[in-house]
Design a protein around this motif. Sequence first.
Motif, mmCIF file in Angstrom:
data_model
loop_
_atom_site.group_PDB
_atom_site.id
_atom_site.type_symbol
_atom_site.label_atom_id
_atom_site.label_comp_id
_atom_site.label_asym_id
_atom_site.label_seq_id
_atom_site.Cartn_x
_atom_site.Cartn_y
_atom_site.Cartn_z
ATOM 1 N N GLU A 1 41.059 58.517 43.774
ATOM 2 C CA GLU A 1 40.373 57.250 43.500
ATOM 3 C C GLU A 1 39.956 57.202 42.036
ATOM 4 O OE1 GLU A 1 36.157 54.942 44.449
ATOM 5 O OE2 GLU A 1 36.643 56.813 45.490
ATOM 6 N N ARG A 2 40.097 56.021 41.470
ATOM 7 C CA ARG A 2 39.629 55.827 40.095
ATOM 8 C C ARG A 2 38.399 54.937 40.097
ATOM 9 N NH1 ARG A 2 44.537 56.077 35.701
ATOM 10 N NH2 ARG A 2 45.393 58.059 36.505
ATOM 11 N N VAL A 3 37.437 55.316 39.249
ATOM 12 C CA VAL A 3 36.194 54.557 39.131
ATOM 13 C C VAL A 3 35.955 54.231 37.668
ATOM 14 C CG1 VAL A 3 35.207 55.680 41.174
ATOM 15 C CG2 VAL A 3 34.754 56.633 38.904
ATOM 16 N N GLU A 4 35.159 53.196 37.416
ATOM 17 C CA GLU A 4 34.826 52.806 36.051
ATOM 18 C C GLU A 4 33.322 52.834 35.873
ATOM 19 O OE1 GLU A 4 34.955 48.771 33.379
ATOM 20 O OE2 GLU A 4 36.806 49.353 34.437
ATOM 21 N N VAL B 1 37.028 55.271 32.413
ATOM 22 C CA VAL B 1 37.752 55.359 33.684
ATOM 23 C C VAL B 1 37.903 56.833 34.037
ATOM 24 C CG1 VAL B 1 39.918 54.890 34.885
ATOM 25 C CG2 VAL B 1 38.992 53.217 33.264
ATOM 26 N N LEU B 2 37.503 57.190 35.265
ATOM 27 C CA LEU B 2 37.622 58.553 35.743
ATOM 28 C C LEU B 2 38.418 58.585 37.037
ATOM 29 C CD1 LEU B 2 34.236 58.271 34.855
ATOM 30 C CD2 LEU B 2 34.776 60.709 34.637
ATOM 31 N N GLU B 3 39.164 59.657 37.215
ATOM 32 C CA GLU B 3 39.875 59.854 38.473
ATOM 33 C C GLU B 3 39.180 60.952 39.254
ATOM 34 O OE1 GLU B 3 44.272 59.490 39.042
ATOM 35 O OE2 GLU B 3 44.092 61.688 39.280
ATOM 36 N N LEU B 4 38.729 60.623 40.470
ATOM 37 C CA LEU B 4 38.066 61.600 41.319
ATOM 38 C C LEU B 4 39.101 62.470 42.028
ATOM 39 C CD1 LEU B 4 35.289 59.288 42.829
ATOM 40 C CD2 LEU B 4 35.260 60.626 40.706
#
Length: 379
Positions: A96-99, A89-92
């Motif tokens: 926004e968070r993406v997986e 999981v990353l936070e841009l």
Amino acid sequence: MPLNHMGITGQSDVSVEVLNDISVVAINWFANRNPLITRLPRLVVGLDTFTITARDYRPRSYTLNAAVANNTVGTVTFVDATPLLVGDVLELASGERVEVSSDPPANNVVSVTRGIEGTTAAAQSNATTATLIGNSRTGKEVDQTASARTPTAVTQYVQTFQHPVQVGGKLQASTNWIGSEGARTPLDRNRMDAIQNLMDDIEVTSYLGKGDDGTTTGRKKQKGLKTLIASANVVTSPVNASAYKAVDLVRDAFQAPRSSGGSPDVLLVSSQFMTGFATWGHSLQRFDAGQTVYGTPIDVFEAPFLRSVTVIECPLMPAYTCVALTSAEVRMRFIRNEFWNPRGIRGDAWEGDMIGDFAIEVDNPAHHAWVQGITAFSA
């Protein structure tokens, strides 16, 4: 000698060393002038070239290498995505968070699920930073691709230091010669001078050596702290250089090593920093680190705002320079401790050499920092 302090705060534990009379004198006489060569633990090395291995953690920050055009694009391009795993999981930058939904390919274009954890998908600018929050799994995955950080290898060279001593027979035979305390003859005095010069050479080279494999001259030269420490942690043009404050020191000397997993507990400072601490209103407090076997107190200090950090003044360090070290990861390697090698008498001269083979070893270069370029201190 006291062994109750780790690293270079006091005298190091030399129980594993092969000692001789000269090395014992050298280690104990120059404890406050040459802290690296006298206080660092010493370990034997079998060759004049050896490898220093550096390991680091999985990065927590990843830079975008292309903009994300809109809220529906299913990929994010990074400068380097190789440490990422499925389920990360990353936070841009937008929040926004993406997986990560599949193994990152060689081109670093990573497939992701957008807008997870209740966040809103949005366009992202190039060169912004994404923060790794953590990996997520279902617990049922099998045959998953693993990610391992490859250690970085740095080649270090053991440098031979040699100072010849020569005294004419007539001078050596003089019966009315008066020398310094403990020097009974001109040869004794010159040998002590040679020890001092040898220790100074090793100390300064351990700070500033750039390293050479000896191909051109046949003489290997060690890499010093400034060369071995990670380049990102070497600050040569600090912010507020002409009005340097305590907060600037914390930023430059401690922030980067700690962010990389280090824990700097020793701060080596040039003599100018003694004025700097007083200017900041944090006069150094000396604490008892014991004394050498010759009764010389070992000077170590603490500053109230640098908790758990030992401050050591280094008279031979370049002006307005300091080095933050995670001391458990720094040591001296040697082939031969400093020793006196007599040549005997040639013609009418008594001759010999003060010799030693040393190189400093620094594990995990990102766990330390070098700061120079300061011109004045300010409260």
